[in-house]
Scaffold this motif. Sequence first.
Motif, mmCIF file in Angstrom:
data_model
loop_
_atom_site.group_PDB
_atom_site.id
_atom_site.type_symbol
_atom_site.label_atom_id
_atom_site.label_comp_id
_atom_site.label_asym_id
_atom_site.label_seq_id
_atom_site.Cartn_x
_atom_site.Cartn_y
_atom_site.Cartn_z
ATOM 1 N N TYR A 123 -9.657 2.271 0.658
ATOM 2 C CA TYR A 123 -8.354 2.919 0.487
ATOM 3 C C TYR A 123 -7.251 1.862 0.345
ATOM 4 O O TYR A 123 -6.395 1.954 -0.537
ATOM 5 N N LEU A 124 -7.297 0.840 1.199
ATOM 6 C CA LEU A 124 -6.299 -0.228 1.117
ATOM 7 C C LEU A 124 -6.449 -1.026 -0.168
ATOM 8 O O LEU A 124 -5.454 -1.502 -0.746
ATOM 9 N N ILE A 125 -7.689 -1.204 -0.634
ATOM 10 C CA ILE A 125 -7.914 -1.876 -1.914
ATOM 11 C C ILE A 125 -7.257 -1.086 -3.040
ATOM 12 O O ILE A 125 -6.571 -1.646 -3.910
ATOM 13 N N ALA A 126 -7.457 0.238 -3.028
ATOM 14 C CA ALA A 126 -6.873 1.099 -4.061
ATOM 15 C C ALA A 126 -5.349 1.014 -4.044
ATOM 16 O O ALA A 126 -4.697 0.893 -5.093
ATOM 17 N N LEU A 127 -4.768 1.052 -2.846
ATOM 18 C CA LEU A 127 -3.311 0.946 -2.732
ATOM 19 C C LEU A 127 -2.815 -0.403 -3.257
ATOM 20 O O LEU A 127 -1.753 -0.482 -3.893
ATOM 21 N N GLY A 128 -3.580 -1.462 -2.992
ATOM 22 C CA GLY A 128 -3.198 -2.786 -3.465
ATOM 23 C C GLY A 128 -3.193 -2.878 -4.975
ATOM 24 O O GLY A 128 -2.247 -3.399 -5.578
ATOM 25 N N ILE A 129 -4.256 -2.373 -5.593
ATOM 26 C CA ILE A 129 -4.352 -2.436 -7.057
ATOM 27 C C ILE A 129 -3.249 -1.611 -7.706
ATOM 28 O O ILE A 129 -2.544 -2.079 -8.607
ATOM 29 N N VAL A 130 -3.077 -0.365 -7.248
ATOM 30 C CA VAL A 130 -2.082 0.518 -7.859
ATOM 31 C C VAL A 130 -0.672 -0.028 -7.649
ATOM 32 O O VAL A 130 0.138 -0.071 -8.581
ATOM 33 N N SER A 131 -0.348 -0.468 -6.430
ATOM 34 C CA SER A 131 0.991 -0.988 -6.149
ATOM 35 C C SER A 131 1.316 -2.184 -7.027
ATOM 36 O O SER A 131 2.440 -2.319 -7.527
ATOM 37 N N PHE A 132 0.328 -3.046 -7.226
ATOM 38 C CA PHE A 132 0.524 -4.233 -8.051
ATOM 39 C C PHE A 132 0.752 -3.859 -9.510
ATOM 40 O O PHE A 132 1.627 -4.418 -10.175
ATOM 41 N N VAL A 133 -0.008 -2.901 -9.985
ATOM 42 C CA VAL A 133 0.082 -2.502 -11.392
ATOM 43 C C VAL A 133 1.416 -1.821 -11.688
ATOM 44 O O VAL A 133 2.049 -2.088 -12.713
ATOM 45 N N ILE A 134 1.865 -0.942 -10.796
ATOM 46 C CA ILE A 134 3.081 -0.171 -11.064
ATOM 47 C C ILE A 134 4.338 -0.820 -10.481
ATOM 48 O O ILE A 134 5.443 -0.315 -10.669
ATOM 49 N N ASP A 135 4.175 -1.944 -9.750
ATOM 50 C CA ASP A 135 5.294 -2.642 -9.110
ATOM 51 C C ASP A 135 6.081 -1.696 -8.196
ATOM 52 O O ASP A 135 7.307 -1.646 -8.216
ATOM 53 N N ASP A 136 5.345 -0.964 -7.394
ATOM 54 C CA ASP A 136 5.961 -0.060 -6.427
ATOM 55 C C ASP A 136 4.985 0.095 -5.269
ATOM 56 O O ASP A 136 3.810 0.423 -5.500
ATOM 57 N N PRO A 137 5.420 -0.170 -4.031
ATOM 58 C CA PRO A 137 4.463 -0.211 -2.923
ATOM 59 C C PRO A 137 4.059 1.168 -2.409
ATOM 60 O O PRO A 137 4.878 1.901 -1.851
ATOM 61 N N LEU A 138 2.803 1.518 -2.586
ATOM 62 C CA LEU A 138 2.261 2.727 -1.959
ATOM 63 C C LEU A 138 1.839 2.361 -0.539
ATOM 64 O O LEU A 138 1.299 1.289 -0.298
ATOM 65 N N ASP A 139 2.087 3.266 0.402
ATOM 66 C CA ASP A 139 1.725 2.970 1.787
ATOM 67 C C ASP A 139 0.941 4.138 2.383
ATOM 68 O O ASP A 139 0.832 5.207 1.776
ATOM 69 N N VAL A 140 0.421 3.930 3.564
ATOM 70 C CA VAL A 140 -0.470 4.918 4.195
ATOM 71 C C VAL A 140 0.305 5.978 4.958
ATOM 72 O O VAL A 140 -0.292 6.946 5.447
ATOM 73 N N TYR A 141 1.624 5.838 5.057
ATOM 74 C CA TYR A 141 2.392 6.739 5.915
ATOM 75 C C TYR A 141 2.856 7.993 5.193
ATOM 76 O O TYR A 141 2.862 9.077 5.770
ATOM 77 N N ASP A 142 3.266 7.856 3.958
ATOM 78 C CA ASP A 142 3.779 9.017 3.219
ATOM 79 C C ASP A 142 2.671 9.680 2.410
ATOM 80 O O ASP A 142 2.821 9.962 1.219
ATOM 81 N N SER A 184 -7.136 -9.700 -0.720
ATOM 82 C CA SER A 184 -6.205 -10.250 0.273
ATOM 83 C C SER A 184 -4.849 -10.546 -0.361
ATOM 84 O O SER A 184 -3.795 -10.253 0.220
ATOM 85 N N LEU A 185 -4.862 -11.112 -1.560
ATOM 86 C CA LEU A 185 -3.618 -11.411 -2.271
ATOM 87 C C LEU A 185 -2.847 -10.131 -2.581
ATOM 88 O O LEU A 185 -1.635 -10.054 -2.375
ATOM 89 N N LEU A 186 -3.556 -9.122 -3.071
ATOM 90 C CA LEU A 186 -2.910 -7.868 -3.435
ATOM 91 C C LEU A 186 -2.347 -7.156 -2.204
ATOM 92 O O LEU A 186 -1.268 -6.554 -2.254
ATOM 93 N N ASP A 187 -3.076 -7.219 -1.098
ATOM 94 C CA ASP A 187 -2.612 -6.567 0.122
ATOM 95 C C ASP A 187 -1.372 -7.265 0.672
ATOM 96 O O ASP A 187 -0.416 -6.614 1.110
ATOM 97 N N ARG A 188 -1.383 -8.600 0.647
ATOM 98 C CA ARG A 188 -0.224 -9.354 1.120
ATOM 99 C C ARG A 188 0.982 -9.078 0.232
ATOM 100 O O ARG A 188 2.106 -8.907 0.716
#
Length: 457
Positions: A70-89, A139-143
């Motif tokens: 799940y965190l990997i998916a959020l990292g890839i998508v956030s990086f691609v769209i330049d908008d941070p998806l998070d686990v809270y919302d 790790s890079l994408l998550d950071r």
Amino acid sequence: MKRCINEYYCELDKAVEVQFQFDGINVQYISELDGKQSSSEFGYLKISIEANLKKYESLSDSAILTRSKYLIALGIVSFVIDDPLDVYDTSSSSFVFEGESSTLENKFIIDSVNNTYYLNEIIDKISGLETHERHLVFSLLDRWRKARYMEKNSESSLMFSDEATLAYFHVLELLGDLHSKELIAKSNDSVDAFVKQYNEDILSLTGQSLENENKSKLKLLSGLLSKDLSVTGKILYFLKKYDLYSNQTAFWIKNLVDARNSVAHGRRVFYDKSIFPVQPFFPLVANTMYPLEFVRVLSANVISKHLGIDLYKNEWNIIEKCLISDVQVTNEYLASGEFKKLDEIYGSEANIVNGGIDNFVLSKKISPEKCANFYKFYLKNEIENQDFLHSNIRSIIILFECVKEVEFSETLKSAIINTHRLECNIDFNFRDTMYFLDFHGFQTVKLEKLIENGAIR
């Protein structure tokens, strides 16, 4: 073993459609949630992740089993769209699944522009990596996502600006560590070549004596020089590999390292003065060369370069054109006295004129007196040029405060008044500029009189 699916629903904050499959992860754009009366303006991303439950595990355990992906998916998508998806919302659901997995075709559309090519690039590159290389990328994408999250949540509050700077810097640091072995090997090769030539040409050694002395000196010098392989050197090394090295980027990296040290190592942060926008805490980094957006694009671009993709190439090209040269180059420019009109300069020279000199006068690395001839020339030719005034007004004021030559003082005063009249001050008003300069240790007696007399506000 039971096969289950965990589904997560992330609300989008921009007009974007993303869809792909990767290593048991399905990401799909949906316009609305089933059974929900309220809907999002920009829709949602449904992230579906498969997991296998053992006999003793319940469906509630699936969240633990799928968390990493799940965190990997959020990292890839956030990086691609330049908008941070998070686990809270997000909302989520889990269920046992026995059917066949559906197939999704990759899609990436943002602001009605089809950028699927870039999504294909990053998925293909990650898929082709060895396991340990994948883990580094994740790790890079998550950071990067964490830094982007802190940046976004600091846009109005400035709450996490220092921490976001540090998190973006961690991306550079991770890549620097990755290249450190290669850098050490290259350093040893250089030392080895020098030692051999020195022992042969200077000491005239041969045979076994030469070989023994080569090993001895190599060990000694390598041990000494390895201490010079700082984080700055490691980062600059991979910037050269990625064809991102220049006087401007090297100067920026050195300033970023100073900022990182201020945040990471801690120091006394009390200030008895403040500036707008007022901050919720005493700032750990008082002087920042560029907006946080610049660091974001730099870190995103080096991740892209590491993967061999062009995702942030255009954004970086824009940022790169705004970077200023270091103080030595700027001093050489001032000493040359070879000034040209604004429509005759471009590139690094234009950046020195439009902001570079102002930065160094403000940081007290260049005295205002050294810039007198520069401002005499440009205020003679560009005293009503809004771009020039906007990018130089603070150093113009600093020079105005200390200059004794009456005619030049009047020219500087006219430039300040023009900045007010043309509404091109870098700050909202000159009171803010006065507070800003006072915060940085400059007396503004003459400026204050202009404000008091109503010549400017």
